[in-house]
Enzyme design. Structure first.
Site, short mmCIF file in Angstrom:
data_model
loop_
_atom_site.label_atom_id
_atom_site.label_comp_id
_atom_site.label_asym_id
_atom_site.label_seq_id
_atom_site.Cartn_x
_atom_site.Cartn_y
_atom_site.Cartn_z
CB CYS A 161 51.04 -31.79 13.92
SG CYS A 161 52.47 -32.06 14.97
CD GLU A 177 54.78 -39.25 16.04
OE1 GLU A 177 53.74 -38.69 16.46
OE2 GLU A 177 55.32 -40.18 16.64
#
Length: 478
Positions: free
Chosen positions: A258, A224
């Site tokens: 993110c 991720e």
């Protein structure tokens, strides 16, 4: 007292990590298929511990950051974990049930099913930006799938790590869940352990090293990562509405997310209106600017200095920087509100790398084709945001532009969807977790074909060329 019982739930060096891994592997071999009741008990215990420690976690994150909004922690770290636990507990029985599949005429009579088995020991590498959600979230899924877990926490959140250690130690023995701490050398050694699966959340650059280390053990990885997630403001949407839907996703955790909007594409004739409206709405949300208790600090001096350097680089190359409030920075406390960066070019550092902070380039465009071409020629991002009320445009961008995930008329909230996968694509990551897809990621879907006393397999064994074989081949090769 057994060797396992003497293990600490926390490890800080290679021998301790290896000892814990061996103990978890041995414990898994002794119980390779935990029952629904065992998994449910673990998840309920984790939920109780999390709720008991929520205040301590808020205080610890505030200490680690210098100032971390308690609501940022509650909303973005703790609430998602509680929601995920509730969702998982509701659906786990159905996920664990073997799936019946069709054997087909050629294999008849036979029964075919897919059995979902735990993988074994899962490694979880946690970043500093959401250390609760990004440690306990994967752990919830790993436990639901019947695994054991070792969690490498960030060295930049020591106070939070202490609370997480206490939380986990209150409910789990180290042969089930263990915590690893240490600097970059320990993180590298952790990634090189022979896990049955490794989940890493962090930068694309570090993700490459993690994948390289895991490859030596053929350890499957879920990465991720991040990237430059664009926000496209379409010409049809009112600017106040577009800003309202966008601004929280860039303000939460001071943009240290993110999936935070990394740059905004706005129609050229609405550029100035967007800038003015963004400042107006930001000041309404954070009336004291950098002194607002609701606005989180940059995590540490290193990250703050990086952002300052990138701002200086942009200004030196002709960009115009617009703070969203007169009280814009506190260098002593490494606090910085959102700064809009205008008149950018592709060479400045802000446009080369993921920003991961409260800086937001605003880029005008003259046609949607121009804006979409810009998005498509960039590496595929973790998130894509579209602000538009036009159904045809929504459909076009949903189906023709790649990203790990997407929000239409919103930002970052897609990550909170329990019943949907989350994951990147290309340089923004690989694999999925959350919901059922997370359960599948941490499970081995094993096909099992079963026959009784009679089997048609004998009909196709040598010697070849019999009339029945010819008839069967003629029938199936049609």
């Amino acid at each position: 007292m057994t060797a396992i019982e003497t293990l600490p739930i926390q490890a800080t060096d290679r021998p301790q990590m290896q000892a814990i891994l061996h103990a978890q592997q041995a414990a898994f071999r002794a119980n390779p298929m935990p029952s629904l009741e065992q998994r449910t008990h673990q998840l309920k215990a984790l939920k109780a511990a999390l709720l008991n420690h929520k205040t301590a976690l808020c205080e610890a994150l505030n200490q680690d950051y210098g100032r971390r909004s308690h609501h940022d922690t509650l909303i973005a770290d703790i609430l998602p974990c509680v929601a995920q636990l509730n969702y998982t507990l509701k659906h786990l029985k159905k996920w664990m049930k073997p799936a019946r599949r069709h054997a087909g005429l050629m294999l008849t009579p036979a029964k075919v099913e897919v059995v979902y088995q735990p993988l074994g020991v899962v490694g979880i590498v946690v970043p500093w930006n959401f250390p609760v959600m990004l440690s306990l979230g994967p752990l919830i899924t790993a436990l639901a799938a019947g695994n054991r877990a070792m969690i490498k926490l960030s060295e930049f959140t020591p106070a939070t790590n202490q609370v997480l250690r206490d939380l986990l130690a209150s409910q789990f023995e180290p042969e089930t869940v263990a915590v690893i701490e240490g600097e970059a050398d320990i993180a590298a050694a952790f990634s090189a352990l022979p896990f049955d699966h490794l989940l890493f959340t962090g930068s694309t650059q570090v993700g490459r090293h993690v994948m390289r280390a895991a490859a030596d053990n053929l350890t499957p990885v879920t990465l991720e990562l991040g990237g430059k997630s664009p926000a496209l403001i379409a010409p049809d949407i009112p600017i106040p509405l577009a800003v309202e839907r966008l601004i929280y996703g860039k303000s939460l955790n001071a943009g240290q997310i993110c999936v935070a909007p990394d740059y905004v594409l706005v129609p050229a004739d609405q550029h100035d209106a967007f800038v003015a409206e963004y400042q107006k709405q930001f000041q309404a949300m954070y009336p004291q600017g950098v002194a607002s208790n609701d606005f989180t600090s940059v995590i540490n001096r290193k990250q703050y200095d990086r952002l300052r350097a990138w701002l200086a680089d942009a200004e030196q190359q002709g960009a115009k920087v617009i703070p969203c409030h007169p009280e814009a920075r506190d260098d002593e406390q490494h606090r910085m509100i959102t700064h809009l960066v205008l008149e950018t070019n592709e060479q400045i550092q802000l446009m080369q790398e993921e920003i991961f902070g409260p800086l937001l380039p605003v880029i005008p465009y003259h046609s949607l084709d121009e804006a979409l071409a810009r998005i498509r020629r960039q590496p595929r991002p973790l998130a894509l945001y579209l602000m538009s009320l036009d159904p045809a445009l929504q459909q076009q961008i949903k189906t023709t532009t790649h990203a790990g995930g997407m929000c239409i008329n919103d930002a970052v909230f897609h990550v909170a969807a329990d019943d949907a996968p989350f994951g990147g694509i290309g340089p923004s990551g690989m694999g999925h977790y959350h919901g059922k897809e997370g359960f599948l990621t941490f499970s081995k879907a094993k096909t099992v074909l079963s026959r009784g006393k009679f089997s048609t397999g004998k009909l196709i064994t040598p010697p070849y060329g019999g009339w029945l074989q010819k008839l069967m081949l003629a029938f199936f090769l049609r």
